[in-house]
Design a protein around this motif. Structure first.
Motif, PDB file in Angstrom:
ATOM      1  N   ALA A 204     -84.733  60.553 -73.243  1.00  0.00           N
ATOM      2  CA  ALA A 204     -84.755  61.387 -74.153  1.00  0.00           C
ATOM      3  C   ALA A 204     -83.551  61.983 -73.822  1.00  0.00           C
ATOM      4  CB  ALA A 204     -85.619  61.870 -74.829  1.00  0.00           C
ATOM      5  N   SER A 205     -82.486  61.429 -74.359  1.00  0.00           N
ATOM      6  CA  SER A 205     -80.785  62.814 -73.316  1.00  0.00           C
ATOM      7  C   SER A 205     -81.045  64.240 -74.228  1.00  0.00           C
ATOM      8  CB  SER A 205     -79.507  62.291 -73.791  1.00  0.00           C
ATOM      9  OG  SER A 205     -80.015  61.013 -73.078  1.00  0.00           O
ATOM     10  N   SER A 206     -82.200  64.290 -75.522  1.00  0.00           N
ATOM     11  CA  SER A 206     -81.603  66.060 -75.903  1.00  0.00           C
ATOM     12  C   SER A 206     -83.052  66.931 -75.265  1.00  0.00           C
ATOM     13  CB  SER A 206     -81.544  66.291 -76.676  1.00  0.00           C
ATOM     14  OG  SER A 206     -82.585  65.821 -77.728  1.00  0.00           O
ATOM     15  N   ALA A 431     -86.995  73.300 -77.789  1.00  0.00           N
ATOM     16  CA  ALA A 431     -86.650  74.004 -78.049  1.00  0.00           C
ATOM     17  C   ALA A 431     -85.331  74.123 -77.183  1.00  0.00           C
ATOM     18  CB  ALA A 431     -87.913  75.183 -78.122  1.00  0.00           C
ATOM     19  N   GLY A 432     -86.155  73.157 -75.974  1.00  0.00           N
ATOM     20  CA  GLY A 432     -85.151  73.298 -74.779  1.00  0.00           C
ATOM     21  C   GLY A 432     -85.291  74.358 -73.836  1.00  0.00           C
TER      22      GLY A 432
ATOM     23  N   ALA B  53     -79.805  69.370 -83.464  1.00  0.00           N
ATOM     24  CA  ALA B  53     -79.606  68.492 -82.583  1.00  0.00           C
ATOM     25  C   ALA B  53     -79.467  68.195 -81.105  1.00  0.00           C
ATOM     26  CB  ALA B  53     -78.037  67.329 -82.894  1.00  0.00           C
ATOM     27  N   HIS B  54     -78.978  69.370 -81.093  1.00  0.00           N
ATOM     28  CA  HIS B  54     -79.050  70.308 -79.625  1.00  0.00           C
ATOM     29  C   HIS B  54     -80.344  71.684 -79.022  1.00  0.00           C
ATOM     30  CE1 HIS B  54     -77.140  71.957 -75.698  1.00  0.00           C
ATOM     31  NE2 HIS B  54     -77.007  70.631 -75.425  1.00  0.00           N
ATOM     32  N   PRO B  55     -80.663  71.380 -78.267  1.00  0.00           N
ATOM     33  CA  PRO B  55     -81.318  72.782 -77.872  1.00  0.00           C
ATOM     34  C   PRO B  55     -80.790  73.816 -78.214  1.00  0.00           C
ATOM     35  CG  PRO B  55     -81.465  71.174 -77.092  1.00  0.00           C
ATOM     36  CD  PRO B  55     -80.773  70.613 -77.099  1.00  0.00           C
ATOM     37  N   LEU B  56     -79.282  73.928 -77.623  1.00  0.00           N
ATOM     38  CA  LEU B  56     -78.478  75.000 -77.385  1.00  0.00           C
ATOM     39  C   LEU B  56     -77.501  75.107 -77.913  1.00  0.00           C
ATOM     40  CD1 LEU B  56     -79.746  75.819 -73.654  1.00  0.00           C
ATOM     41  CD2 LEU B  56     -79.935  77.434 -75.306  1.00  0.00           C
ATOM     42  N   HIS B  57     -77.669  74.412 -79.428  1.00  0.00           N
ATOM     43  CA  HIS B  57     -77.065  74.736 -80.274  1.00  0.00           C
ATOM     44  C   HIS B  57     -75.122  74.082 -80.357  1.00  0.00           C
ATOM     45  CE1 HIS B  57     -79.984  75.372 -82.961  1.00  0.00           C
ATOM     46  NE2 HIS B  57     -80.214  75.970 -82.774  1.00  0.00           N
TER      47      HIS B  57
END
Lengths: 484, 95
Positions: A204-206, A431-432, B53-57
């Motif tokens: 899952a790339s994100s 959340a990354g 869409a992306h954790p860090l925008h």
């Protein structure tokens, strides 16, 4: 020699107390003795390991070695290694030999690390127990009737059993932290974009992120130092400077603000695990930290949101396995559709097929808004919870996993029960954010992990906070009896 | 959201997976249970929330439009199931 940390091994190599060849041979012997029962390695690369060790010995003799030169490690079998099979735990890639090295592999090789082999894993990193591997389950070195966690279960078991000095892992929903907790080792998932994903087979790339799995936080710091950094070949790699993780390990913790999310200590958590976390918190208070209760109100959203986002990205990423360019191909396809369908059905196991189908469903016409778009909005709410929390506190602590390692086979017939193992780890991926798991007091002889979640790019602080506890306590020093 | 065998057959076709009729029943049950888990997100109101869409925008980084990859066709085709004259072979698609 296998009882030494990487820092101690590096000192021994530098002082020429032993050579990298001797050290590598020693680990290879341990793998030969213990891997038939543990099944932690899919591929052992004795010949290339000894060649790399000989090269490392030359560098050490010439005085050009670094802290990783000559240290034997293992790679999760999701990282492409040129000339050495990369199976990703799948029949689909049983004979796949990548034409290039992943960036993480390349960087660790450049730092002089010796690769002993490739470790077992859940198929395409989809699982929390290492039971979905085409190569069979990995056994937990603390109790071989139990799972090691997953998906980086082979790496966790190999480090815990002292079959390598450290290993790489990847974490999409907890796949470094949960097996680290269940096997009693230290594992860190860095911020999304901190380590390059180039050459790391995509799930899952994100969400996917690589990180080290080691015996101690200071060993993890040494590895992450080499693994992290900008890579133009990965379009999501972050061009943010990499601090000196080792230099920051001993920083004082006076005034550190620790947040305890009340949602992480509710029903479903084994209370003996909760007590172990509390004992660690008391140590932190002794070290000058303050503990405050916080709330992450959307925590219950994490698992549902993840099981839309991750399968959606998986169905798209795994579309590349078509039986045409590489990987498994069925016998005698009658037409192109038959070639695709049978190659994929034969090459993928049940869990991977389930996730591809869920992903296909939630992305299909008419369902996209109700599932994928809704999940992306939920993901935003989860990230906002953390953003607010980090306005109040420096790190967030809680359990890594709600239970200790469970028996092999216990959850294989119930995918949803299996998914709930990652209830505390998934939010950091969505959340990354970076997170680390370190051992605290065991329960009934089985390891327990304390999870520490940090703000974006705060890996240095996580390693520092973990290291200071490891300086004061002995929870991380436990060795499974048969592997001392 | 309960899925039945015919739903699974349709999804499996879209995903290009040959799923046996017996396995379809099992998958229908599993996928239904997973979608029930997913449905728990409906309890939260997301009106006006931006999708993430992306954790860090982060937005997609661009690079100069110049080739960066050397020709490695032979190496890449060495791991292919079936090739001929530099081409990947598949069953005949045009009668």
């Amino acid at each position: 020699m296998h009882d030494k940390t990487m820092t101690e091994l590096a000192a021994g190599l530098a002082a020429r107390t032993f050579s990298s060849r001797e050290l590598t041979r020693h680990y290879l012997e341990r793998i030969a003795r213990h891997n038939p029962s543990l099944n932690a390695f899919i591929t052992v690369a004795a010949e290339s390991a000894l060649a790399a060790a000989a090269q490392a010995d030359q560098a050490l003799a010439a005085g050009t070695g670094g802290p990783l030169t000559g240290i034997p490690i293992a790679h999760k079998d999701i990282f492409c290694t040129a000339g050495l099979r990369t199976s990703c735990g799948s029949r689909m890639l049983d004979t796949f030999i990548a034409p290039y090295d992943a960036t993480v592999v390349e960087r660790l090789a450049a730092a002089g690390a010796v690769v002993l082999g490739k470790t077992n894993m859940d198929e395409f990193a989809m699982g929390s127990s290492n039971e979905t591997s085409w190569y069979g389950p990995v056994k937990n070195p603390w109790d071989q009737t139990r799972v090691p966690g997953g998906s980086s279960g082979g790496s966790a078991a190999a480090v815990a059993a002292r079959l390598c000095a450290a290993a790489t892992g990847t974490d999409t929903g907890g796949s470094i932290r949960q097996p680290a907790a269940l096997c009693g080792i230290t594992g860190i998932k860095p911020t999304y974009g901190r380590c390059s994903r180039w050459g790391m087979i995509a799930f899952a790339s994100s969400l996917d992120q690589a990180g080290p799995m080691a015996r101690t936080a200071s060993d993890a710091a040494l590895l992450l130092q080499a693994m992290a950094g900008f890579d133009p070949r990965d379009s999501t790699s972050m061009d943010t400077p990499v601090p000196d993780y080792v230099a920051g390990l001993d920083a004082d913790l006076t005034g550190l603000r620790i947040g305890l999310p009340k949602e992480y200590f509710g029903a479903g958590l084994d209370e003996r695990i909760g007590a172990g976390i509390q004992a660690a918190l008391r140590e932190y208070e002794r070290l000058g930290a303050t503990v405050v209760e916080i709330s992450l109100p959307n925590s219950a959203l994490s698992v549902p949101v993840y099981y839309v986002v991750a399968p959606a990205e998986c169905s798209s990423n795994l579309a590349r396995f078509d039986g045409v360019r590489y990987g498994h191909r069925c016998e005698d396809p009658k037409d192109l559709e038959d070639l695709y369908k049978r190659s994929r059905a034969e090459g993928f196991g049940a869990e991977v097929q389930r996730r591809i189908m869920i992903g296909t469903y939630v992305l299909s016409a008419g369902y996209y808004d109700a599932y994928y778009l809704k999940a992306q909005k939920g993901r935003h709410l989860i990230a906002d919870d953390f953003r607010r929390a980090f306005g109040q506190v420096d790190v967030i602590m809680g359990p890594t996993s709600p239970t200790t390692a469970f028996p092999i086979g216990a959850k294989m017939d119930d995918p949803v029960a299996m998914y709930l193992n990652d209830i505390y780890t998934i939010a950091a991926n969505l959340a990354g954010l970076p997170g680390i798991s370190i051992p605290v007091a065991p329960v009934d002889g089985m390891p327990v992990g304390l999870q520490i979640i940090g703000n974006y790019f705060d890996e240095g602080r996580l390693l520092n906070v973990a290291h200071r506890l490891q300086r004061e306590t002995e929870w991380h020093l436990g060795v499974p009896q048969a592997f001392e | 959201m309960a899925l039945d065998r015919s739903d699974v057959e349709k999804i499996a076709h879209l995903a290009r997976l040959a799923v046996s009729p017996a396995a379809c029943d099992r998958y229908a049950l599993d996928l239904t249970n997973i979608l029930d888990l997913v449905a728990r997100m409906d309890a939260v109101d997301t009106t006006g929330v931006e999708p993430m869409a992306h954790p860090l925008h982060m937005t997609q980084r661009l690079r100069p439009d110049r080739p960066t990859e050397p020709d490695q066709r032979e190496r890449f085709q060495a791991i292919a199931p079936q090739t001929e004259a530099g081409l990947y072979l598949v069953p005949k698609v045009i009668e």
